[in-house]
Design a protein around this motif. Structure first.
Motif, PDB file in Angstrom:
ATOM      1  N   ILE A 121      34.693  10.247  36.394  1.00  0.00           N
ATOM      2  CA  ILE A 121      35.382  11.352  36.381  1.00  0.00           C
ATOM      3  C   ILE A 121      36.421  11.271  37.561  1.00  0.00           C
ATOM      4  CG2 ILE A 121      34.948  13.894  37.020  1.00  0.00           C
ATOM      5  CD1 ILE A 121      31.899  13.650  36.291  1.00  0.00           C
ATOM      6  N   ALA A 122      37.460  11.524  37.168  1.00  0.00           N
ATOM      7  CA  ALA A 122      38.821  11.436  37.831  1.00  0.00           C
ATOM      8  C   ALA A 122      39.499  12.484  38.254  1.00  0.00           C
ATOM      9  CB  ALA A 122      39.713  10.210  37.267  1.00  0.00           C
ATOM     10  N   TYR A 123      39.756  12.923  39.439  1.00  0.00           N
ATOM     11  CA  TYR A 123      40.626  14.211  39.796  1.00  0.00           C
ATOM     12  C   TYR A 123      41.982  13.350  39.735  1.00  0.00           C
ATOM     13  CZ  TYR A 123      43.279  17.540  42.295  1.00  0.00           C
ATOM     14  OH  TYR A 123      44.124  18.573  42.702  1.00  0.00           O
ATOM     15  N   ILE A 124      42.875  13.899  38.927  1.00  0.00           N
ATOM     16  CA  ILE A 124      44.330  13.227  39.070  1.00  0.00           C
ATOM     17  C   ILE A 124      45.374  14.306  39.550  1.00  0.00           C
ATOM     18  CG2 ILE A 124      43.781  11.364  37.754  1.00  0.00           C
ATOM     19  CD1 ILE A 124      45.060  12.904  35.208  1.00  0.00           C
ATOM     20  N   GLY A 125      44.838  15.368  40.292  1.00  0.00           N
ATOM     21  CA  GLY A 125      45.985  16.384  40.724  1.00  0.00           C
ATOM     22  C   GLY A 125      46.872  15.905  41.868  1.00  0.00           C
ATOM     23  N   TYR A 126      46.208  14.766  42.575  1.00  0.00           N
ATOM     24  CA  TYR A 126      47.288  14.159  43.373  1.00  0.00           C
ATOM     25  C   TYR A 126      47.511  12.688  43.024  1.00  0.00           C
ATOM     26  CZ  TYR A 126      46.232  17.809  46.748  1.00  0.00           C
ATOM     27  OH  TYR A 126      46.191  19.042  47.440  1.00  0.00           O
TER      28      TYR A 126
ATOM     29  N   ARG B 232      45.720  23.549  36.095  1.00  0.00           N
ATOM     30  CA  ARG B 232      46.652  23.959  35.125  1.00  0.00           C
ATOM     31  C   ARG B 232      47.996  24.316  35.460  1.00  0.00           C
ATOM     32  NH1 ARG B 232      43.605  28.514  33.458  1.00  0.00           N
ATOM     33  NH2 ARG B 232      42.304  26.883  32.440  1.00  0.00           N
ATOM     34  N   GLY B 233      48.847  23.718  34.704  1.00  0.00           N
ATOM     35  CA  GLY B 233      50.349  23.757  35.344  1.00  0.00           C
ATOM     36  C   GLY B 233      50.663  22.763  36.121  1.00  0.00           C
ATOM     37  N   LYS B 234      50.040  21.915  36.444  1.00  0.00           N
ATOM     38  CA  LYS B 234      50.530  20.697  37.247  1.00  0.00           C
ATOM     39  C   LYS B 234      51.077  19.548  36.475  1.00  0.00           C
ATOM     40  CE  LYS B 234      48.547  19.724  41.771  1.00  0.00           C
ATOM     41  NZ  LYS B 234      47.914  18.867  42.620  1.00  0.00           N
ATOM     42  N   VAL B 235      52.166  19.092  36.784  1.00  0.00           N
ATOM     43  CA  VAL B 235      52.920  18.009  36.011  1.00  0.00           C
ATOM     44  C   VAL B 235      52.020  16.476  36.160  1.00  0.00           C
ATOM     45  CG1 VAL B 235      54.931  16.732  35.602  1.00  0.00           C
ATOM     46  CG2 VAL B 235      55.058  19.042  36.301  1.00  0.00           C
ATOM     47  N   ILE B 236      51.435  16.020  35.199  1.00  0.00           N
ATOM     48  CA  ILE B 236      50.374  15.072  35.499  1.00  0.00           C
ATOM     49  C   ILE B 236      51.064  13.645  34.476  1.00  0.00           C
ATOM     50  CG2 ILE B 236      48.271  13.961  34.847  1.00  0.00           C
ATOM     51  CD1 ILE B 236      48.328  15.971  37.230  1.00  0.00           C
ATOM     52  N   SER B 237      51.254  12.620  35.081  1.00  0.00           N
ATOM     53  CA  SER B 237      51.826  11.588  34.500  1.00  0.00           C
ATOM     54  C   SER B 237      51.091  11.090  32.966  1.00  0.00           C
ATOM     55  CB  SER B 237      51.426  10.299  35.458  1.00  0.00           C
ATOM     56  OG  SER B 237      51.793   8.966  34.413  1.00  0.00           O
ATOM     57  N   ARG B 238      51.730  10.812  32.337  1.00  0.00           N
ATOM     58  CA  ARG B 238      51.386  10.649  30.756  1.00  0.00           C
ATOM     59  C   ARG B 238      50.320   9.337  30.638  1.00  0.00           C
ATOM     60  NH1 ARG B 238      56.455  10.922  27.003  1.00  0.00           N
ATOM     61  NH2 ARG B 238      57.221   9.947  29.077  1.00  0.00           N
ATOM     62  N   PHE B 239      50.599   8.365  32.099  1.00  0.00           N
ATOM     63  CA  PHE B 239      50.046   7.210  31.633  1.00  0.00           C
ATOM     64  C   PHE B 239      48.555   7.220  31.527  1.00  0.00           C
ATOM     65  CE2 PHE B 239      48.620   3.127  33.278  1.00  0.00           C
ATOM     66  CZ  PHE B 239      49.103   2.296  32.276  1.00  0.00           C
TER      67      PHE B 239
ATOM     68  N   ILE C 215      40.337  18.041  31.458  1.00  0.00           N
ATOM     69  CA  ILE C 215      39.868  19.377  32.020  1.00  0.00           C
ATOM     70  C   ILE C 215      41.092  19.888  32.798  1.00  0.00           C
ATOM     71  CG2 ILE C 215      38.205  20.857  33.303  1.00  0.00           C
ATOM     72  CD1 ILE C 215      36.169  18.917  32.415  1.00  0.00           C
ATOM     73  N   GLU C 216      41.789  21.049  32.455  1.00  0.00           N
ATOM     74  CA  GLU C 216      42.831  21.804  32.881  1.00  0.00           C
ATOM     75  C   GLU C 216      42.081  22.982  33.570  1.00  0.00           C
ATOM     76  OE1 GLU C 216      46.858  21.968  31.450  1.00  0.00           O
ATOM     77  OE2 GLU C 216      45.673  21.108  29.583  1.00  0.00           O
ATOM     78  N   PHE C 217      42.084  23.056  34.996  1.00  0.00           N
ATOM     79  CA  PHE C 217      41.409  24.204  35.696  1.00  0.00           C
ATOM     80  C   PHE C 217      42.323  25.083  36.449  1.00  0.00           C
ATOM     81  CE2 PHE C 217      40.922  20.366  38.324  1.00  0.00           C
ATOM     82  CZ  PHE C 217      41.341  21.052  39.355  1.00  0.00           C
ATOM     83  N   LYS C 218      41.757  26.479  36.673  1.00  0.00           N
ATOM     84  CA  LYS C 218      42.516  27.111  37.645  1.00  0.00           C
ATOM     85  C   LYS C 218      42.042  27.293  38.858  1.00  0.00           C
ATOM     86  CE  LYS C 218      39.736  31.149  36.491  1.00  0.00           C
ATOM     87  NZ  LYS C 218      39.409  32.409  35.844  1.00  0.00           N
TER      88      LYS C 218
END
Length: 148
Positions: A76-81, A106-113, A124-127
């Protein structure tokens, strides 16, 4: 009957983060949720945190975390940073065909890689963190049912 618990590695940035205590609490909560459901979680900062365990060498951190990822059944990876360490952990998971769940706001720009890694089976996109844990619980219970 197989009594071995499913091992879950919790991946997330620990360096260069604002509100570090809050994000560490989130990682710990993810680990606790996994444990409550019946999995065995590994939360790296509880073992190799750069602040809490400053005497552990970079090589020891690499060896420990790589081994923990490699013997996990799920990551499980949090990729918000953005994080080099998280990216490497995801690459090890992919190399070892370990399923991955990605978490980010939700709304964060996340790398497609990382989102394109073939072993990612859920995003999982969360508020907020509570929403993340609620959604994650549902995904983990579904995953457990499918892998009995």
């Amino acid at each position: 009957m197989n009594t071995t618990k499913t091992r879950i590695y919790i991946s997330g940035a620990l360096t260069g983060i604002d509100n570090l205590d809050k994000i560490k609490a989130f990682y710990t909560a993810i680990g606790s949720l996994c444990d409550e459901i019946g999995f065995q979680s590994y939360v790296p900062h509880l073992n190799t945190d750069p602040i809490g365990h400053p005497n552990i060498s970079p090589r020891q951190v690499f060896d420990t975390d790589k081994q923990q990822v490699s013997k996990s059944n799920l990551v499980i990876a949090y990729i918000g940073y953005a994080s080099l360490g998280v990216g490497m952990e995801l690459a090890y998971a992919d190399t070892n065909a370990i399923p991955i769940i990605l978490l980010y706001e939700r709304g964060k720009v996340i790398s497609r890689f990382p989102r394109g890694i073939p072993t990612v089976f859920s995003e999982i996109e969360f508020k907020d963190y509570k929403d993340a844990l609620t959604q994650l619980e549902s995904v983990l219970k579904q995953w457990r049912q499918q892998h009995k």
